[in-house]
Motif scaffolding. Structure first.
Motif, mmCIF file in Angstrom:
data_model
loop_
_atom_site.group_PDB
_atom_site.id
_atom_site.type_symbol
_atom_site.label_atom_id
_atom_site.label_comp_id
_atom_site.label_asym_id
_atom_site.label_seq_id
_atom_site.Cartn_x
_atom_site.Cartn_y
_atom_site.Cartn_z
ATOM 1 N N GLU A 484 8.189 1.355 -8.673
ATOM 2 C CA GLU A 484 8.601 -0.657 -10.059
ATOM 3 C C GLU A 484 7.515 -0.923 -9.402
ATOM 4 O OE1 GLU A 484 9.206 -2.531 -11.069
ATOM 5 O OE2 GLU A 484 11.154 -2.680 -10.944
ATOM 6 N N PRO A 485 6.434 -0.854 -10.207
ATOM 7 C CA PRO A 485 5.144 -1.126 -10.394
ATOM 8 C C PRO A 485 4.880 -2.356 -10.818
ATOM 9 C CG PRO A 485 5.927 0.159 -13.007
ATOM 10 C CD PRO A 485 6.650 0.055 -11.867
ATOM 11 N N LEU A 486 5.900 -3.639 -11.261
ATOM 12 C CA LEU A 486 6.104 -4.791 -10.782
ATOM 13 C C LEU A 486 5.482 -5.846 -9.446
ATOM 14 C CD1 LEU A 486 8.010 -5.504 -14.476
ATOM 15 C CD2 LEU A 486 5.545 -5.403 -14.288
ATOM 16 N N TYR A 487 5.919 -5.365 -8.518
ATOM 17 C CA TYR A 487 6.188 -5.720 -7.774
ATOM 18 C C TYR A 487 4.279 -5.945 -6.441
ATOM 19 C CZ TYR A 487 8.317 -7.959 -3.023
ATOM 20 O OH TYR A 487 7.782 -8.610 -2.235
ATOM 21 N N PRO A 488 3.893 -6.877 -6.888
ATOM 22 C CA PRO A 488 2.731 -7.170 -6.369
ATOM 23 C C PRO A 488 2.812 -6.278 -4.962
ATOM 24 C CG PRO A 488 3.665 -9.209 -6.388
ATOM 25 C CD PRO A 488 4.519 -7.899 -6.694
ATOM 26 N N GLY A 489 3.534 -7.068 -3.975
ATOM 27 C CA GLY A 489 3.549 -6.923 -2.889
ATOM 28 C C GLY A 489 3.248 -4.781 -2.281
ATOM 29 N N TYR A 490 4.269 -4.244 -3.352
ATOM 30 C CA TYR A 490 3.674 -2.494 -2.663
ATOM 31 C C TYR A 490 2.252 -2.207 -3.244
ATOM 32 C CZ TYR A 490 8.874 -2.828 -3.729
ATOM 33 O OH TYR A 490 10.450 -2.859 -3.233
ATOM 34 N N HIS A 491 2.052 -2.723 -4.299
ATOM 35 C CA HIS A 491 -0.013 -2.747 -4.395
ATOM 36 C C HIS A 491 -0.615 -3.012 -3.194
ATOM 37 C CE1 HIS A 491 0.850 -1.502 -8.769
ATOM 38 N NE2 HIS A 491 1.644 -2.384 -8.538
ATOM 39 N N SER A 492 0.081 -4.543 -2.310
ATOM 40 C CA SER A 492 -0.817 -4.799 -1.534
ATOM 41 C C SER A 492 -0.425 -3.809 -0.092
ATOM 42 C CB SER A 492 -0.695 -6.260 -1.381
ATOM 43 O OG SER A 492 -1.246 -6.584 0.446
ATOM 44 N N ASN A 493 0.288 -3.745 -0.054
ATOM 45 C CA ASN A 493 0.388 -2.397 0.874
ATOM 46 C C ASN A 493 0.114 -1.584 0.849
ATOM 47 O OD1 ASN A 493 2.262 -4.022 2.225
ATOM 48 N ND2 ASN A 493 4.294 -3.067 0.980
ATOM 49 N N LEU A 494 -0.153 -0.738 -0.843
ATOM 50 C CA LEU A 494 -0.861 0.299 -0.803
ATOM 51 C C LEU A 494 -2.455 0.428 -0.377
ATOM 52 C CD1 LEU A 494 -0.740 3.342 -1.920
ATOM 53 C CD2 LEU A 494 -1.490 3.002 -4.180
ATOM 54 N N ALA A 495 -3.042 -1.238 -0.981
ATOM 55 C CA ALA A 495 -3.936 -1.168 -0.397
ATOM 56 C C ALA A 495 -4.638 -1.863 0.683
ATOM 57 C CB ALA A 495 -4.720 -2.470 -1.125
ATOM 58 N N ASN A 496 -4.078 -1.887 1.607
ATOM 59 C CA ASN A 496 -3.878 -2.152 3.254
ATOM 60 C C ASN A 496 -4.033 -0.548 3.854
ATOM 61 O OD1 ASN A 496 -4.176 -4.815 3.059
ATOM 62 N ND2 ASN A 496 -2.493 -4.880 3.199
ATOM 63 N N ILE A 497 -3.645 0.305 3.149
ATOM 64 C CA ILE A 497 -3.201 1.682 3.793
ATOM 65 C C ILE A 497 -4.972 2.235 3.358
ATOM 66 C CG2 ILE A 497 -2.847 4.308 3.369
ATOM 67 C CD1 ILE A 497 -1.153 2.281 5.397
ATOM 68 N N PHE A 498 -5.120 2.067 2.374
ATOM 69 C CA PHE A 498 -6.746 2.525 1.842
ATOM 70 C C PHE A 498 -7.291 1.987 2.589
ATOM 71 C CE2 PHE A 498 -4.991 3.280 -2.440
ATOM 72 C CZ PHE A 498 -4.906 4.837 -2.638
ATOM 73 N N ILE A 499 -7.533 1.023 2.562
ATOM 74 C CA ILE A 499 -8.798 0.160 3.737
ATOM 75 C C ILE A 499 -8.266 0.979 5.160
ATOM 76 C CG2 ILE A 499 -9.681 -1.341 4.693
ATOM 77 C CD1 ILE A 499 -8.485 -2.861 2.424
#
Length: 747
Positions: A484-499
């Motif tokens: 589900e690529p449209l949900y912004p919260g998933y992208h935010s969670n992934l960004a936090n993991i990369f950090i």
């Protein structure tokens, strides 16, 4: 053929609808992914049964009515809004949800008006609502709170009951059996009492207008109602009203407040409370995007930009007026289409009441449906009924009943598509058509399940994060985005993991993780550009890892976050932090002062303001800020800060006094004594300076800076032996001190 078609499709559709009747009241709203999955799958299954049934007969029957056409036009506008929505994920999820409910209502319209399934549906609905009323009474009389049934707010419970109570009253007037009349009188008493117990003033107004329409329809259709029924109903409602407002006062509950709420109904300005302000601010939003709006179900995302400062600590997910919210989200175009649907709904629903083919009970149902809809839609002027699944389900079912009634009375046309005349159908045959339809249904189910599957992946990722299994979390969050690529919260969670992964890596791999994190946060902004937190997240990334190169860009992002959420004090605080980190202390003072106006006891902000004043050279203001800190919390560290300010003002004696007050803070004693010693040196009091340096060394004997300072003090005193002793001790701790080596070699 018409009856045969309906007979074979009704049972399955009936059972699916009943399952929704039971489940939807327990779902808080259309934002729930569980709700989306549940409703969409049931609607898909019902539609699949309808198509299979049509194929088996070689005929597809479509009811053509202005109600259907406008309702599907409204749905089309919702679908279209997905392409320009300010929050695509929210629009996508909820357009599927409302589309599913519209499909369910449309399929119900295939029931014949005389079909027993309608009576069974109404019976289930009444039984459920009665049970919810009893739950509401428990909440009201035992828990001492407003009745809300299974719903999350009392006003929603009232909106739900409004779709049923006028229907009960209408049926009470037209039932022949004395036993049924008594049962319905009891049911009316229960529902009316529950509406009162909800405390919903908009609900009370809605019920009033619903009953006015009920009386009008009875009179205009020349239907006779036994006066004894009207009198008995009036007496029962009057008794319940008296008991509600004057009789019962449980512990800790002041029933006089109920009377005050009634008075506020008369004073409309008090009834609406802050709603008028919300509507005025919403009008500004409509003015900015008048024709097509911001996208369905996006009011919660954009309203914060327009809301008044007095609402800064309040979130408004709804406009508390469904018509205004439709205008915000779908523009004037969407609102007009919906109002057109309502016009034909009431026109066609009321014109069929007096038809001679209708039985007295059918007329009673039609009057009740019209009155219930009017009551709920009136209430929608003050709340958000048309965003609540259980209420929408009832409303679209009523629309289906109106369509069915008009169709059975041949006021609507039925379009028959003979599949046997289709070349494709003849080429495939029934068997292959069944297979194709089934495969289509299977893939539709998989697509509809994607949001929920993505949610499960995300929850697994969060579990791994809690266990600090970041690489496993990375895999789960990536699957969630892939699903589900449209949900912004998933992208935010992934960004936090990369950090987080940058802590364990370096070089090119670290740079790659940071680039990926930046990419994901930018995607969150693209998907939800009115969420100030995502701009703050990107600014934080820049300030933490790219401060020298992207500090200016970070400030721009923080300013954008503040523009989006001007009443959110945290965005102001974050902007102030950005100014502090970039050395822009003047602007930091402005933002921190603004933040403190709303949070005057926030010590962290007061500390920041003290520091900003200090570094900007505004010492008097810095002293005022730190004195306020000491006043609200006499902390030793605050005395240390005050000492630093007084030191820079060259008020050395006052500074020493403050430093001594700061000595009570454990772990800072060496630093405080060293600072006192420096001030004694500036005062020319070398003896006290020596004592202060020695005190500092008691707490931190190996501090090279203090040792060297004491050695230099001895040199000024002419005590070379003691000075050399200290310098040699310093060199022993750190041989790489050219200046100290030069002093030692000179002597």
């Amino acid at each position: 053929m018409a009856h045969e078609h309906i007979k074979n499709t009704s049972p399955a559709t009936y059972l699916l609808y009943v399952s929704l009747l039971v489940l939807t009241p327990f779902i808080e709203g259309p934002v729930s992914l569980e709700y989306l999955t549940l409703v969409s799958l049931i609607a898909a299954f019902a539609f699949y049964i309808y198509i299979i049934s049509s194929v088996s007969r070689g005929r597809l029957r479509l009811l053509i009515s202005p109600i259907n056409l406008l309702l599907f036009s409204f749905l089309f506008i919702i679908l279209l809004s997905r392409f320009y929505s300010v929050n695509p994920s929210s629009t996508s999820y909820n357009m599927i949800a409302i589309g599913s409910l519209i499909i369910i209502g449309t399929l119900l319209s295939t029931f014949k008006q005389t079909d027993e399934a309608w009576i069974r549906l109404f019976r289930v609905l009444i039984i459920l609502s009665t049970l919810f009323c009893l739950l509401g009474f428990f909440q009201y009389f035992v828990l001492y709170e407003r009745a809300r049934g299974p719903f999350f707010v009392s006003n929603t419970f009232a909106g739900y009951l409004l779709t049923i109570t006028p229907l009960l009253i209408s049926l009470f007037f037209f039932l022949k059996s004395t036993k049924d009349q008594k049962i319905f009188l009891l049911l009316i008493a229960i529902h009316y009492g529950a509406i009162l117990a909800s405390g919903s003033r908009g609900g009370w107004i809605g019920l009033f207008f619903g009953l006015v329409l009920l009386g009008y329809l009875v009179r205009t259709n020349s239907l006779s109602v036994d006066r004894r029924r009207i009198i008995s109903l009036s007496i029962v409602m009057a008794i319940i009203t008296i008991l509600f407002f004057w009789s019962y006062e449980p512990k800790g509950k002041d029933r006089s407040k109920n009377i005050d709420r009634v008075k506020s109904v008369v004073a409309m300005s008090k009834l609406t409370n802050d709603r008028i302000d919300i509507w005025k601010n919403s009008a500004k939003l409509i003015k900015d995007r008048p024709f097509f709006g911001t996208g369905f179900w996006t009011f919660h995302a954009v309203y914060q930009v327009y809301k008044d400062n007095k609402f800064k600590k309040i979130t408004h997910p709804f406009a508390h007026n469904d018509y205004i919210q439709f205008a915000v989200e779908l523009g004037i175009t969407g609102l007009l289409v919906f109002l057109g649907f309502l016009y034909f709904y009431f026109r066609d629903g009321t014109r069929i009441i007096g038809n001679k083919k209708n039985t007295l009970i059918q007329k009673g149902i039609l009057i009740g449906v019209m009155a219930s809809s009017a009551a709920m839609l009136t209430h929608s002027m003050f709340d958000f009924n048309l965003y609540i699944p259980a209420i929408l389900l009832n409303f679209f079912a009523y629309a289906g009943y109106v369509i069915s009634s008009n169709s059975d009375n041949r006021l609507y046309k039925t379009l028959n598509l003979e599949l046997a005349n289709s070349r494709l159908f003849n080429l495939l045959g029934k068997r292959k058509t069944y297979i194709m339809v089934t495969f289509g249904f299977f893939f539709a189910v998989l697509w509809l399940l994607n949001p929920y599957r993505a949610l499960l992946y995300n929850e697994k990722g969060i579990q791994h994060v809690n266990k600090k299994e970041f690489r496993k979390a990375l895999l789960q969050f990536s699957k969630a985005i892939e699903t589900e690529p449209l949900y912004p919260g998933y992208h935010s969670n992934l960004a936090n993991i990369f950090i987080k992964l940058t802590n364990d890596t370096g070089g090119l791999e670290r740079d790659l993780y940071l680039a990926k994190a930046e990419e994901e946060i930018k995607q969150t902004i693209k998907l939800d550009r009115y969420n100030s937190q995502f701009y703050t997240d990107l600014a934080s990334l820049y300030m933490t890892f790219y401060k020298d190169d992207k500090a200016h860009e970070a400030i721009k992002l923080l300013k954008k976050a503040r523009d989006i959420a001007p009443t959110d004090s945290m965005t102001t605080f974050n902007l102030a932090k950005g100014f502090m980190e970039t050395g822009n202390y003047k602007d930091a003072i402005v933002e921190l002062s603004r933040y403190i106006n709303d949070n005057n006891d926030d010590t962290k902000a007061l500390l920041g303001l003290t520091e900003a004043y200090h570094k900007n050279g505004e010492y008097i203001n810095a002293l005022k800020a730190v004195d306020y800190l000491i006043e609200i919390n006499n902390n030793n560290y605050y005395h240390f800060l005050k000492g630093n300010i007084l030191r820079d003002m060259e008020r050395y004696s006052d500074a020493v006094d403050e430093y001594k007050l700061a000595l009570g803070e454990k772990g800072r004693e060496a630093e405080v004594w060293y600072t006192i010693a420096e001030l004694r040196v500036k005062q020319g009091n070398v003896n006290k300076a020596e004592d202060a340096f020695k005190e500092a060394l008691k707490y931190y004997r190996d501090d090279i800076k203090t040792i060297n300072s004491l050695g230099k003090l001895y040199l000024k005193q002419g005590r070379k032996g003691l000075a050399l002793k200290e310098f040699r001790s310093s060199i022993a701790l750190n041989p790489n001190q050219p200046e100290i080596e030069k002093i030692i070699s000179y002597f």
